[in-house]
Design a protein around this motif. Sequence first.
Motif, mmCIF file in Angstrom:
data_model
loop_
_atom_site.group_PDB
_atom_site.id
_atom_site.type_symbol
_atom_site.label_atom_id
_atom_site.label_comp_id
_atom_site.label_asym_id
_atom_site.label_seq_id
_atom_site.Cartn_x
_atom_site.Cartn_y
_atom_site.Cartn_z
ATOM 1 N N GLY A 1 7.115 -7.695 -14.457
ATOM 2 C CA GLY A 1 6.026 -8.648 -14.574
ATOM 3 C C GLY A 1 5.426 -9.051 -13.241
ATOM 4 N N GLU A 2 5.433 -8.132 -12.280
ATOM 5 C CA GLU A 2 4.920 -8.432 -10.942
ATOM 6 C C GLU A 2 3.481 -7.936 -10.825
ATOM 7 N N ARG A 3 2.566 -8.821 -10.466
ATOM 8 C CA ARG A 3 1.151 -8.451 -10.355
ATOM 9 C C ARG A 3 0.906 -7.664 -9.061
ATOM 10 N N LEU A 4 -0.068 -6.766 -9.125
ATOM 11 C CA LEU A 4 -0.445 -5.980 -7.957
ATOM 12 C C LEU A 4 -1.881 -5.529 -8.115
ATOM 13 N N LEU A 5 -2.478 -5.056 -7.048
ATOM 14 C CA LEU A 5 -3.814 -4.465 -7.057
ATOM 15 C C LEU A 5 -3.730 -3.117 -6.364
ATOM 16 N N VAL A 6 -4.390 -2.120 -6.962
ATOM 17 C CA VAL A 6 -4.334 -0.760 -6.429
ATOM 18 C C VAL A 6 -5.741 -0.191 -6.390
ATOM 19 N N ALA A 7 -6.055 0.526 -5.324
ATOM 20 C CA ALA A 7 -7.351 1.201 -5.219
ATOM 21 C C ALA A 7 -7.166 2.516 -4.482
ATOM 22 N N ARG A 8 -7.864 3.526 -4.952
ATOM 23 C CA ARG A 8 -7.836 4.828 -4.292
ATOM 24 C C ARG A 8 -9.222 5.077 -3.713
ATOM 25 N N GLU A 9 -9.253 5.576 -2.489
ATOM 26 C CA GLU A 9 -10.538 5.846 -1.851
ATOM 27 C C GLU A 9 -10.454 7.137 -1.050
ATOM 28 N N ASP A 10 -11.574 7.781 -0.935
ATOM 29 C CA ASP A 10 -11.673 8.990 -0.121
ATOM 30 C C ASP A 10 -12.070 8.607 1.291
ATOM 31 N N GLY A 11 -11.322 9.121 2.245
ATOM 32 C CA GLY A 11 -11.604 8.785 3.637
ATOM 33 C C GLY A 11 -11.364 9.968 4.538
ATOM 34 N N ASP A 12 -11.355 9.725 5.808
ATOM 35 C CA ASP A 12 -11.116 10.747 6.809
ATOM 36 C C ASP A 12 -9.755 10.450 7.458
ATOM 37 N N PRO A 13 -8.770 11.381 7.412
ATOM 38 C CA PRO A 13 -8.938 12.805 7.118
ATOM 39 C C PRO A 13 -8.799 13.173 5.655
ATOM 40 N N GLY A 14 -8.447 12.252 4.767
ATOM 41 C CA GLY A 14 -8.249 12.605 3.374
ATOM 42 C C GLY A 14 -8.169 11.354 2.518
ATOM 43 N N PRO A 15 -7.833 11.524 1.236
ATOM 44 C CA PRO A 15 -7.764 10.370 0.334
ATOM 45 C C PRO A 15 -6.657 9.409 0.742
ATOM 46 N N ARG A 16 -6.869 8.136 0.417
ATOM 47 C CA ARG A 16 -5.870 7.115 0.715
ATOM 48 C C ARG A 16 -5.662 6.257 -0.518
ATOM 49 N N LEU A 17 -4.517 5.636 -0.566
ATOM 50 C CA LEU A 17 -4.202 4.711 -1.651
ATOM 51 C C LEU A 17 -3.881 3.364 -1.029
ATOM 52 N N ILE A 18 -4.522 2.318 -1.526
ATOM 53 C CA ILE A 18 -4.320 0.960 -1.018
ATOM 54 C C ILE A 18 -3.613 0.148 -2.095
ATOM 55 N N VAL A 19 -2.538 -0.495 -1.731
ATOM 56 C CA VAL A 19 -1.771 -1.302 -2.677
ATOM 57 C C VAL A 19 -1.585 -2.698 -2.082
ATOM 58 N N LEU A 20 -1.902 -3.712 -2.874
ATOM 59 C CA LEU A 20 -1.631 -5.098 -2.486
ATOM 60 C C LEU A 20 -0.529 -5.592 -3.403
ATOM 61 N N ALA A 21 0.603 -5.965 -2.817
ATOM 62 C CA ALA A 21 1.776 -6.332 -3.619
ATOM 63 C C ALA A 21 2.540 -7.453 -2.937
ATOM 64 N N LEU A 22 3.462 -8.053 -3.691
ATOM 65 C CA LEU A 22 4.297 -9.109 -3.138
ATOM 66 C C LEU A 22 5.216 -8.559 -2.057
ATOM 67 N N ASP A 23 5.459 -9.358 -1.054
ATOM 68 C CA ASP A 23 6.326 -8.971 0.051
ATOM 69 C C ASP A 23 7.739 -8.686 -0.457
ATOM 70 N N ASN A 24 8.218 -7.474 -0.178
ATOM 71 C CA ASN A 24 9.582 -7.059 -0.553
ATOM 72 C C ASN A 24 9.847 -7.179 -2.054
ATOM 73 N N GLY A 25 8.788 -7.041 -2.854
ATOM 74 C CA GLY A 25 8.951 -7.072 -4.298
ATOM 75 C C GLY A 25 9.237 -5.679 -4.850
ATOM 76 N N ALA A 26 9.255 -5.569 -6.175
ATOM 77 C CA ALA A 26 9.569 -4.291 -6.819
ATOM 78 C C ALA A 26 8.536 -3.227 -6.472
ATOM 79 N N VAL A 27 7.258 -3.608 -6.391
ATOM 80 C CA VAL A 27 6.203 -2.642 -6.069
ATOM 81 C C VAL A 27 6.347 -2.155 -4.634
ATOM 82 N N HIS A 28 6.562 -3.078 -3.733
ATOM 83 C CA HIS A 28 6.758 -2.734 -2.319
ATOM 84 C C HIS A 28 7.898 -1.732 -2.177
ATOM 85 N N ARG A 29 9.031 -1.987 -2.818
ATOM 86 C CA ARG A 29 10.194 -1.100 -2.709
ATOM 87 C C ARG A 29 9.931 0.257 -3.370
ATOM 88 N N ALA A 30 9.216 0.234 -4.497
ATOM 89 C CA ALA A 30 8.908 1.497 -5.178
ATOM 90 C C ALA A 30 8.029 2.393 -4.313
#
Length: 521
Positions: free
Chosen positions: A344-373
């Motif tokens: 039940g941990e909230r997060l925000l995720v976005a994928r974007e194309d950049g240089d040199p390649g695609p990136r994934l941005i994740v906003l999550a709780l500090d040292n939470g389940a998402v961060h560890r995953a």
Amino acid sequence: MPPTLASVVRNTSLHLTVIAGADHLERPVRWVHTSELDDPTPFLEGGELLLTTGIKLGRTASQLQAYVHRLADAGVVGLGLGVGLSHSEVPKPLVEAAAQRGLPLLRVPEPTPFIAISKVVSAAIAAEQYEAVTTSFEAQEELTRAALGKDGTTAVVRRLAARLGGWAALYDGSGALSVVAPDWAARRAGRLAAEVDRLRRRPAPSSAALQGRSPGIDTADEDYVVVQSLGADRRARGFLAVGTEDRITPTERYVLNAAVALLTLTLERSRELRQAEERMGAALLRMVLAGEVATARQVALGLFGGLPEGTIRVLVAGTAQGADASEALSELAERAEQAGGRVGERLLVAREDGDPGPRLIVLALDNGAVHRACLGVVEEHEGVSLGVSAPAALDEAGVAFAQAERALAVALRGGRRSVDHEEVGAGSLLPLLGEEAVTAFAEGLLRPLREHDRTARGDLVRSLRAWLSRHGQWDAAAADLGVHRHTLRYRMRRVEELLGRSLDDTDVRMELWLALRSGEE
């Protein structure tokens, strides 16, 4: 179940008598075959009840024994000998050989035609097939109703377990157990983590069967287990495991396949909904990074129940130039969503194309389940690196994003799996530079001194290191080396001569110290 020898013998209209092998009558009969050949095995597949009048059977004990051995080796489940033609009674050597091999031997009286036995078995097989089809349709209808109801996947797993008379478990794409039925089977399902992980690394759909005392199963349970990956595009979206006391029958296999198809469709449908949610979540993340936190919080309250609150981190994953790790980034996003969903941990995720390649941005709780995953996924995939910001408040997400980008740049240049912003801000200067570039710089700058030390008297590299570490203090550096300060002065003049540079220049001292720190010495 297919007919067995026991059910055939129990048919009173056939008047069959068991002469040998009475302990093996529960063998299923797949077909009835009649042959008068002394070696009919080339025409058999196994599982047959073989009928013969014995016209061409040998008369000696060795010939009859060899005949029985050939049939047993070919997988014949029973032998019926018709008496009254070539044999008035079943030969004793034939009885002894059948008893020795555990092959049921039936006496077929003269009034009983072989075709009557064939009809009995054929009718039983047809009845079994009809029952299998009927049961399969009923099960498919029942499972489909369950899938269309509330909590469809959970209902399908429960109905499947009931249909099979065993247990069933559903795992998500990361291999984590999400549904198990009945509840008592949770321990057994939990022990399949290694097998599920092996399937997770193979293209879907794929399956594995673990029977009885297999390594993946507790020997005290002795379940027959089948594990099946669920996915329509070669990527596993989940996994289904079932355990039964006995091997799965063909009818039960139809039921299992129906459940696999329904769960796959459900997961794919859920994936489309998740993709729409991901697009909305990505838009919210960009609003947060742009400083529009108040507006994003109002929008997120209706869509996702709110934004991550408390201390957060921003994580940015990317790949080195030329590397194709789009699948790894997709798995990273999926595993992050699954980890957050489980607790039940909230997060925000976005994928974007950049240089040199695609990136994934994740906003999550500090040292939470998402961060560890996220940290766990990048450790599994070579070529993917992760930059992690310092802990921050949600209002500072824009600053945290910039920190994560700088940390990712350091990770990519150094070929590291992950780098925290704290390492960039408080660590050494060396990790900020490409390892190959630093090595080449150090080798080129110090080469004249190393060549001198290999061919001439005097330890110039070691002396230079001691002098620089003492900030040019002659007495302290000479004491560290165990030499007179005049000897050290002479060596430093040789360093200047060989390098063509003055040690009075602070830039030269900085470059030499950097080269020494990154070199072999």
